[in-house]
Design an enzyme around this catalytic site. Sequence first.
Site, PDB file in Angstrom:
ATOM      1  N   SER A  50      -8.710 -14.538  66.650  1.00 20.18           N
ATOM      2  CA  SER A  50      -8.514 -15.794  67.393  1.00 20.18           C
ATOM      3  C   SER A  50      -9.812 -16.601  67.387  1.00 20.18           C
ATOM      4  CB  SER A  50      -8.107 -15.480  68.836  1.00 20.18           C
ATOM      5  OG  SER A  50      -9.207 -14.892  69.506  1.00 20.18           O
ATOM      6  N   ASP A  82      -5.558 -16.497  64.066  1.00 21.23           N
ATOM      7  CA  ASP A  82      -4.523 -16.581  65.101  1.00 21.23           C
ATOM      8  C   ASP A  82      -4.736 -17.868  65.914  1.00 21.23           C
ATOM      9  OD1 ASP A  82      -2.408 -15.637  66.659  1.00 21.23           O
ATOM     10  OD2 ASP A  82      -3.731 -14.522  68.015  1.00 21.23           O
ATOM     11  N   HIS A  83      -3.682 -18.644  66.068  1.00 19.36           N
ATOM     12  CA  HIS A  83      -3.736 -19.874  66.882  1.00 19.36           C
ATOM     13  C   HIS A  83      -4.866 -20.828  66.502  1.00 19.36           C
ATOM     14  CE1 HIS A  83      -0.552 -18.700  69.639  1.00 19.36           C
ATOM     15  NE2 HIS A  83      -1.072 -17.484  69.651  1.00 19.36           N
ATOM     16  N   GLU A 134       3.924 -23.380  64.010  1.00 21.81           N
ATOM     17  CA  GLU A 134       4.727 -23.046  65.202  1.00 21.81           C
ATOM     18  C   GLU A 134       5.540 -24.237  65.689  1.00 21.81           C
ATOM     19  OE1 GLU A 134       2.876 -20.623  68.210  1.00 21.81           O
ATOM     20  OE2 GLU A 134       4.150 -21.403  69.803  1.00 21.81           O
ATOM     21  N   HIS A 180       2.925 -14.929  76.132  1.00 21.18           N
ATOM     22  CA  HIS A 180       1.581 -14.364  75.913  1.00 21.18           C
ATOM     23  C   HIS A 180       1.021 -13.649  77.149  1.00 21.18           C
ATOM     24  CE1 HIS A 180       1.194 -17.271  72.417  1.00 21.18           C
ATOM     25  NE2 HIS A 180       0.713 -16.158  71.907  1.00 21.18           N
ATOM     26  N   ILE A 257       0.772  -8.592  68.479  1.00 23.05           N
ATOM     27  CA  ILE A 257       0.501  -7.717  69.620  1.00 23.05           C
ATOM     28  C   ILE A 257      -1.005  -7.673  69.874  1.00 23.05           C
ATOM     29  CG2 ILE A 257       0.634  -5.328  70.471  1.00 23.05           C
ATOM     30  CD1 ILE A 257       3.206  -5.084  68.691  1.00 23.05           C
ATOM     31  N   ASP A 258      -1.388  -8.037  71.066  1.00 20.38           N
ATOM     32  CA  ASP A 258      -2.795  -7.988  71.463  1.00 20.38           C
ATOM     33  C   ASP A 258      -2.940  -7.321  72.834  1.00 20.38           C
ATOM     34  OD1 ASP A 258      -5.479  -8.350  71.807  1.00 20.38           O
ATOM     35  OD2 ASP A 258      -5.412 -10.505  72.059  1.00 20.38           O
ATOM     36  N   SER A 259      -2.210  -7.839  73.827  1.00 10.70           N
ATOM     37  CA  SER A 259      -2.398  -7.363  75.205  1.00 10.70           C
ATOM     38  C   SER A 259      -2.235  -5.849  75.340  1.00 10.70           C
ATOM     39  CB  SER A 259      -1.417  -8.071  76.141  1.00 10.70           C
ATOM     40  OG  SER A 259      -1.684  -9.452  76.151  1.00 10.70           O
TER      41      SER A 259
HETATM   42  P1  13P Z   1       0.518 -10.549  73.544  1.00 13.93           P
HETATM   43  O1  13P Z   1      -0.334 -11.197  74.575  1.00 13.93           O
HETATM   44  O2  13P Z   1       1.929 -10.350  74.035  1.00 13.93           O
HETATM   45  O3  13P Z   1      -0.062  -9.290  73.019  1.00 13.93           O
HETATM   46  O4  13P Z   1       0.648 -11.580  72.318  1.00 13.93           O
HETATM   47  C1  13P Z   1      -0.385 -11.667  71.364  1.00 13.93           C
HETATM   48  C2  13P Z   1      -0.238 -12.854  70.479  1.00 13.93           C
HETATM   49  O5  13P Z   1       0.774 -13.521  70.412  1.00 13.93           O
HETATM   50  C3  13P Z   1      -1.393 -13.207  69.646  1.00 13.93           C
HETATM   51  O6  13P Z   1      -1.195 -14.397  68.946  1.00 13.93           O
HETATM   52  O1  G3H Z   2      -2.429 -15.139  71.729  1.00  9.02           O
HETATM   53  C1  G3H Z   2      -3.618 -14.942  71.910  1.00  9.02           C
HETATM   54  C2  G3H Z   2      -4.256 -13.646  71.590  1.00  9.02           C
HETATM   55  O2  G3H Z   2      -3.894 -12.656  72.502  1.00  9.02           O
HETATM   56  C3  G3H Z   2      -5.738 -13.812  71.462  1.00  9.02           C
HETATM   57  O3  G3H Z   2      -6.329 -13.928  72.703  1.00  9.02           O
HETATM   58  O4  G3H Z   2      -7.667 -16.019  72.517  1.00  9.02           O
HETATM   59  O5  G3H Z   2      -8.190 -14.281  74.270  1.00  9.02           O
HETATM   60  O6  G3H Z   2      -8.675 -13.841  71.845  1.00  9.02           O
HETATM   61  P1  G3H Z   2      -7.819 -14.569  72.846  1.00  9.02           P
HETATM   62 ZN    ZN Z   3       0.047 -15.814  69.980  1.00 11.44          ZN
END
Ligand code: 13P
Ligand code: G3H
Ligand code: ZN
Length: 311
Positions: A50, A82-83, A134, A180, A257-259
């Site tokens: 990210s 990511d994003h 997106e 998220h 998947i991150d959280s």
């Molecule tokens: P979670 O917060 O559900 O893990 O989603 C992560 C995500 O979408 C990263 O782009």
């Molecule tokens: O969707 C976001 C991801 O979980 C990344 O999170 O921007 O805190 O690194 P972050």
């Molecule tokens: Zn995301």
Amino acid sequence: MPLVTTKEMFAKAYNGGYAIGAFNVNNMEIVQGITEAAKELEAPLILQVSKGARAYANHTYLIKLVEAAVIETGLPICLHLDHGDSFETCKSCIDGGFTSVMIDASSKPFEENIEITRKVVEYAHDRGVVVEAELGTLAGIEDEVKVSAEDSSYTRPEEVEEFVSRTGCDSLAIAIGTSHGAYKFKPGTKLQLRFDVLEEVSKRLPGFPIVLHGSSSVPQDLVAKINKYGGAMPGAIGVPEDQLRHAASLSVCKINIDSDLRLAMTATIREFFALHPDKFDPREYLKPARAAIKEVVAHKIVNVLGCDHKI
Ligand code: 13P
Ligand code: G3H
Ligand code: ZN
């Protein structure tokens, strides 16, 4: 093997009825935990970074860590932004060796989303890089931007053909009810992803890879462990894994998947310090934290994504 794009992995995943895991990376232990699981299970992999991760760990450190994982595992690994929030961020990652970028202009009006996405696609494709875009807005928190449930909106299937054909994007993230962060839904919520929306999108985009963000399931044992050892996380539940598995069997080729990895790491480290208040060597608590990430990722690969033994 060099870093790969998602082209071949998505084609195989689409036809094989499974999805590729896209896991966020921020440091060496996270990269190692994820890639050790994927190696043991022979799973193709997307490691995603990210804007916040780049600010935290530095672009060069992250790219070198991922390159090290490719050397160590021999796996097909895609390195993905990511994003991405602007053309400049995407350009910097494309120029800096990423094989895939997301341009997230989903909060912008339709025409503006198309315009910025098309600009990123043109730049990326000329350099052999693929682009995720997106349509629709997820609830939850990402990069310190909080979107309330009322401000989230499901993807409108009637917009997807025009969006994809005018932008030329390679995959599309859609909003069908995922969210998220670790505080997704109130305990007791009966979450039902909008498979009718997914089905309608897939009908309009045959063979086209769909992406789901916000797909952590927020394991309650991890939340309980965090709270047992001094944490104060309010109750919340995540996305049911059986629904994600079903989505993976359809047109969803990438699940983010991150959280859940953050929860695993934090629960393990909290427990470690509670049980060993005298210890202070970072290796002693990062080692079990890395193992906990590996365990979560192995579980996702087998039970949610279905991408084990697919290389
Ligand atoms: P979670 O917060 O559900 O893990 O989603 C992560 C995500 O979408 C990263 O782009
Ligand atoms: O969707 C976001 C991801 O979980 C990344 O999170 O921007 O805190 O690194 P972050
Ligand atoms: Zn995301």
